[in-house]
Design a protein around this motif. Structure first.
Motif, short mmCIF file in Angstrom:
data_model
loop_
_atom_site.label_atom_id
_atom_site.label_comp_id
_atom_site.label_asym_id
_atom_site.label_seq_id
_atom_site.Cartn_x
_atom_site.Cartn_y
_atom_site.Cartn_z
N ASP A 25 45.82 -0.56 3.63
CA ASP A 25 46.01 -0.46 1.29
C ASP A 25 45.93 1.01 1.04
OD1 ASP A 25 46.54 -3.00 2.27
OD2 ASP A 25 44.54 -3.63 2.17
N VAL A 26 44.73 1.51 1.29
CA VAL A 26 44.29 3.33 1.28
C VAL A 26 44.94 3.44 0.89
CG1 VAL A 26 42.89 4.81 1.33
CG2 VAL A 26 41.49 3.06 1.24
N ALA A 27 46.11 4.02 2.20
CA ALA A 27 47.32 4.96 2.34
C ALA A 27 48.32 4.73 0.96
CB ALA A 27 47.88 5.45 3.72
N HIS A 28 48.03 3.09 0.91
CA HIS A 28 49.61 2.49 0.44
C HIS A 28 48.89 3.07 -1.35
CE1 HIS A 28 52.76 0.32 -1.22
NE2 HIS A 28 51.74 -0.46 -2.48
N GLU A 29 47.99 3.23 -2.13
CA GLU A 29 47.10 2.39 -3.41
C GLU A 29 46.59 3.93 -3.65
OE1 GLU A 29 46.53 0.34 -5.23
OE2 GLU A 29 47.61 -1.51 -4.11
N LEU A 30 46.66 5.11 -2.39
CA LEU A 30 46.97 6.20 -3.25
C LEU A 30 48.34 6.96 -3.03
CD1 LEU A 30 43.77 8.00 -1.32
CD2 LEU A 30 43.65 7.23 -4.06
N LYS A 31 48.94 6.31 -2.16
CA LYS A 31 50.62 7.20 -2.42
C LYS A 31 51.26 6.82 -3.52
CE LYS A 31 54.42 6.62 0.13
NZ LYS A 31 55.38 6.27 1.61
N SER A 60 56.61 13.05 -9.33
CA SER A 60 57.34 13.30 -9.99
C SER A 60 57.28 13.46 -11.09
CB SER A 60 57.81 11.92 -9.60
OG SER A 60 58.26 11.01 -8.84
N ALA A 61 56.08 13.66 -11.28
CA ALA A 61 55.87 13.90 -13.26
C ALA A 61 55.71 15.85 -12.98
CB ALA A 61 54.79 13.65 -13.48
N ILE A 62 54.78 16.19 -11.84
CA ILE A 62 55.71 17.59 -11.45
C ILE A 62 56.52 18.10 -11.65
CG2 ILE A 62 54.87 19.22 -10.73
CD1 ILE A 62 51.96 18.22 -10.16
N GLU A 63 57.56 17.97 -10.76
CA GLU A 63 59.45 18.41 -10.88
C GLU A 63 60.05 17.76 -12.21
OE1 GLU A 63 60.03 15.82 -7.70
OE2 GLU A 63 59.71 16.78 -6.14
N THR A 64 59.42 16.73 -12.49
CA THR A 64 60.29 16.63 -13.71
C THR A 64 59.47 17.98 -14.60
OG1 THR A 64 60.74 14.25 -13.47
CG2 THR A 64 61.10 15.29 -15.88
N MET A 92 43.03 7.95 -9.24
CA MET A 92 42.95 8.38 -8.76
C MET A 92 40.92 8.78 -8.38
SD MET A 92 45.52 10.56 -6.84
CE MET A 92 46.06 11.48 -8.00
N ASP A 93 40.61 8.96 -8.81
CA ASP A 93 39.00 9.07 -8.75
C ASP A 93 38.75 8.17 -9.14
OD1 ASP A 93 36.83 11.77 -9.43
OD2 ASP A 93 36.61 10.02 -10.38
N ARG A 94 39.34 7.54 -10.25
CA ARG A 94 38.08 5.49 -9.76
C ARG A 94 38.46 4.89 -8.74
NH1 ARG A 94 40.63 3.93 -14.23
NH2 ARG A 94 39.01 4.72 -15.39
N LEU A 95 39.65 5.34 -7.87
CA LEU A 95 40.57 4.90 -6.52
C LEU A 95 38.65 5.10 -5.42
CD1 LEU A 95 41.99 2.25 -5.75
CD2 LEU A 95 43.65 4.07 -5.52
N ILE A 96 39.05 6.66 -5.47
CA ILE A 96 38.58 6.59 -4.89
C ILE A 96 36.91 6.32 -4.97
CG2 ILE A 96 37.60 9.36 -3.33
CD1 ILE A 96 40.24 10.21 -4.50
N GLY A 97 36.42 5.73 -6.14
CA GLY A 97 35.67 6.35 -6.27
C GLY A 97 34.66 4.61 -5.13
N ASP A 98 36.00 4.23 -5.88
CA ASP A 98 35.37 2.56 -5.26
C ASP A 98 35.65 2.24 -4.06
OD1 ASP A 98 34.84 2.03 -8.04
OD2 ASP A 98 37.09 0.62 -8.80
N ILE A 99 36.24 3.05 -3.46
CA ILE A 99 36.86 2.91 -1.99
C ILE A 99 35.34 3.47 -1.43
CG2 ILE A 99 38.36 4.33 0.09
CD1 ILE A 99 40.08 3.67 -1.58
N SER A 100 34.85 4.82 -1.68
CA SER A 100 33.42 4.76 -1.13
C SER A 100 32.57 4.64 -0.96
CB SER A 100 33.26 6.50 -1.65
OG SER A 100 31.99 6.82 -1.36
#
Length: 555
Positions: free
Chosen positions: A336-342, A350-354, A378-386
Motif C-alpha cells: 500500500d505504501v508503494a502504491h500511495e507513494l507511486k 509527468s509535471a516535470i516532463e511537461t 508525499m511529505d505528509r504521507l511519509i510522516g503518517d506512515i512513519s
C-alpha cells in the motif's frame, strides 16, 4: 553475535538430539524431586534412636532386677556367719549360680568377692577327672540366604548412617572390646569399677564384639544385712534388641523400595506427559522458525489437552498465527505504501516532463504548483506512515497507566471553541469532570484529536460536534458525533483500513493520507480497547451524521 543454526548437518536438530538421550534432564530432575522425600524419610527412620534407647533401657532394667535376685539368693544361701561377719562360701555359691542362670541360656553370671577375685562363673564347671570345662554361649540362629543378604545390605546401610546416638549408656564398639568368652580376667579398670558396685552398683557396660554381638553387663552387690559379701556380674547377649531393630529397619527399607518403584513409575508417567509434549512443542516451534507449518504445526492432540500443556500449545499456535498475520499485514502495508507513494511520484514526473516542453509562463506556474502540492502530499504521507510504523513498537514498550481524560476533553473542547472561525462547527462537551481510563496519555490525546478533526471536517457550517463520555461497569466510553453526511453502511469497517480516504466534496485532494482512522484503531486495540463507527439516525431511519465510539478499560 551470529545466531546459532537450528540444524546441525552432522547431528540433526537439537530437538532430535535431545530425544536420542537415554534419560532426559527433565526426567532426572523429576526422579530426584520425587525420590528425595521418601529417601530422607527412610534415612530418618533408620536412626530409630529413641526406640533403640527404649529397648536398651528395658534390657538393662531387666538385667538389673535379675542381678539383684541372684545377689539376694547368694547372700542368703551361699554365706556363713563367722565372728559376726558374713563370709562367702564358694563351694555353695558355684552350683547355686549355675542353677540360677540355667533358664537364661544367653546369660553369663560371675561372682566376685570383695577383693575383686572370681569366685564363681556360670559357664565354668568341673568335668570328668576334675578338669575345668568352659561352656561357650549358644551360637545365634542361622538365617537363610535371603535374610543373610538383607542383613549384609542392612549393615552396609547402617555404616552410611552417621552415629548420632544419645544412648543413656555407653556403647563400646572398639575392636578390642572384651569378647564374651567370654570374659577373661577383667583388667584393672574393670576391677576398679566392680569395686564401686559395693557402694551401690556401676554404670551398665554395653559393647559390640568384633563378631557383631551386642553384649550388656550389669553389676550388683550381694549383701547380707548391711555387709557386702560379693559382687554379681551379669552379662547377656542382647539378641532381641538387634533382631527387633533389624525387623523394623527391614520393614522401612522394604517400604522405601516399594515407594521408590512407585516414584520411578510416577516419574516416568510425568516425563511422558510433560517432557514429551514439551519436546513436541519445541519441534513445532523449530518448524515455524524454518517457515513450515504456516497453517499450524502444533499437534492436534496437544491442542485438545485441558491442562497447562494444552494452554501452552494453544498459546503457541495463536502466537504463530498472530505472527503470520503480522507478516501478511506488513506485506500489505508495504504494498500500500508503494502504491500511495507511486501516485504523487508519477504526477511529479509527468509535471516535470511537461514543464520541460511548455514555454507558457502560466502553464509553467500551474505545473510548478502541482509539483509543490504533490511534494507536500508525499511529505505528509511519509510522516503518517512513519507514525503508523512507530505505534506498535511504542505501545509494546509502554505500560498502560490510569489517565484522567476528563480535563483533557475539557481542554480540547475549550481550545477549539476559542479558536474557531465564525462559521466553523461548535463543539459541545458532555462528560464528568473526572473520568479515569487505562492508557497512554499522548496516544489517547492523538486518537481524540483525530476523531474530532474528522468530525469537524465533515460537519456543515455552523453545525455541531458532540463529545460525550461516561463510565460503565468495566469501561470508559467516549463518543464523537457530527452532523455530516454519515458513512456508507458498506464502509463502516472499511474506513479503518490503511489509506482509505473518503473526504467531503469541497475539500482539496491530498490533504489527508487516509491513515488517521487506521492509526486510531491501532492505538486503541494496542491499549486493549475497542473503536467502532456507526450512523446517527432519526426515528424514520434518516442519517443525521456519523458517530465514533471508543471504549477503554476503566482505570
Amino acid at each position: 553475535m551470529p545466531e546459532a543454526p537450528l540444524l546441525k548437518p552432522e547431528d540433526g536438530s537439537p530437538v532430535q538430539e535431545h530425544r536420542r538421550r537415554w534419560v532426559s534432564p527433565l526426567l532426572r530432575r523429576i526422579l530426584l524431586v520425587n525420590a528425595l522425600p521418601p529417601a530422607l524419610l527412610a534415612a530418618a527412620l533408620l536412626y530409630l534412636d529413641q526406640y533403640q534407647n527404649g529397648l536398651m533401657a528395658a534390657e538393662v532394667e531387666a538385667m538389673r532386677n535379675q542381678a539383684r535376685i541372684y545377689a539376694g539368693a547368694i547372700a542368703e544361701a551361699a554365706v556363713r556367719v563367722q565372728d559376726d561377719r558374713a563370709v562367702l562360701v564358694p563351694e555353695q555359691a558355684r552350683p547355686l549360680l549355675r542353677r540360677l542362670v540355667e533358664p537364661s541360656p544367653n546369660t553369663q553370671a560371675r561372682l566376685f568377692d570383695t577383693a575383686g577375685l572370681v569366685v564363681a562363673d556360670s559357664r565354668v564347671r568341673e568335668g570328668v577327672g576334675g578338669a575345668v570345662v568352659t561352656e561357650p554361649l549358644p551360637a545365634p540362629a542361622s538365617r537363610g540366604a535371603l535374610s543373610s543378604s538383607l542383613s549384609g545390605a542392612y549393615e552396609w546401610m547402617l555404616n552410611l548412617v552417621p552415629n548420632r546416638s544419645a544412648n543413656p549408656v555407653v556403647l563400646d564398639t572398639t575392636p578390642d572390646a572384651q569378647s564374651f568368652d567370654w570374659q577373661p580376667d577383667l583388667g584393672p579398670e574393670r576391677q576398679a569399677e566392680l569395686r564401686l558396685a559395693l557402694e551401690g552398683g556401676v554404670t551398665p557396660y554395653i559393647r559390640r564384639t568384633p563378631d557383631g554381638r551386642l553384649l550388656v553387663s550389669v553389676a550388683e552387690p550381694a549383701r547380707r544385712g548391711a555387709q557386702a559379701v560379693g559382687i554379681v556380674l551379669l552379662t547377656r547377649e542382647a539378641r532381641e534388641v538387634d533382631e527387633r531393630l533389624f525387623e523394623i529397619r527391614a520393614s522401612v527399607l522394604g517400604l522405601f523400595c516399594l515407594a521408590l518403584v512407585l516414584t520411578v513409575a510416577v516419574s516416568l508417567y510425568l516425563a511422558r506427559t510433560i517432557a514429551t509434549p514439551i519436546l513436541q512443542l519445541a519441534g513445532a516451534a523449530a518448524e515455524m522458525r524454518q517457515g513450515k507449518g504456516r497453517t499450524g504445526s502444533v499437534p492436534s492432540a496437544l491442542l485438545e489437552r485441558r491442562d497447562e500443556i494444552g494452554v501452552l500449545a494453544r498459546d503457541l499456535q495463536a502466537a504463530a498465527r498472530a505472527l503470520w498475520a503480522r507478516i501478511d499485514a506488513n506485506e500489505r502495508f508495504a504494498a500500500d505504501v508503494a502504491h500511495e507513494l507511486k501516485n504523487p511520484l508519477t504526477s511529479v514526473r509527468s509535471a516535470i516532463e511537461t514543464l520541460r516542453r511548455v514555454e507558457d509562463k502560466a502553464q509553467q506556474h500551474r505545473l510548478l504548483s502541482i509539483i509543490a502540492n504533490d511534494a507536500v502530499r508525499m511529505d505528509r504521507l511519509i510522516g503518517d506512515i512513519s507514525d503508523s510504523s512507530r505505534v506498535d513498537a511504542e505501545l509494546s514498550r509502554s505500560i498502560a497507566e490510569p489517565v484522567d481524560i476528563g480535563p483533557i476533553l475539557a481542554v480540547l473542547v475549550e481550545l477549539h471553541n476559542t479558536t474557531r472561525k465564525p462559521r466553523d462547527p461548535e463543539m459541545i462537551l458532555e462528560a464528568p469532570d473526572k473520568l479515569v481510563a487505562m492508557g497512554v496519555e499522548d496516544r489517547v490525546v492523538q486518537v481524540i484529536r483525530n476523531l474530532l478533526g474528522n468530525a469537524i471536517s465533515f460537519s456543515p457550517e455552523e453545525g455541531h460536534v458532540w463529545l460525550r463520555a461516561r463510565e460503565t461497569a468495566t469501561e470508559v466510553e467516549l463518543t464523537v458525533e457530527d452532523e455530516g453526511p454519515g458513512i456508507p453502511d458498506a464502509r463502516l469497517e472499511g474506513i479503518f483500513d490503511r489509506f482509505y480516504s473518503e473526504r467531503p466534496s469541497g475539500e482539496r485532494f491530498g490533504q489527508h493520507s487516509g491513515l488517521g482512522l487506521s492509526i486510531s484503531r491501532q492505538i486503541i486495540e494496542g491499549l486493549r480497547g475497542r473503536i467502532s463507527a456507526e450512523n446517527r439516525r432519526d426515528a424514520e431511519g434518516k442519517v443525521l451524521g456519523a458517530r465514533f465510539v471508543v471504549r477503554l478499560p476503566r482505570g
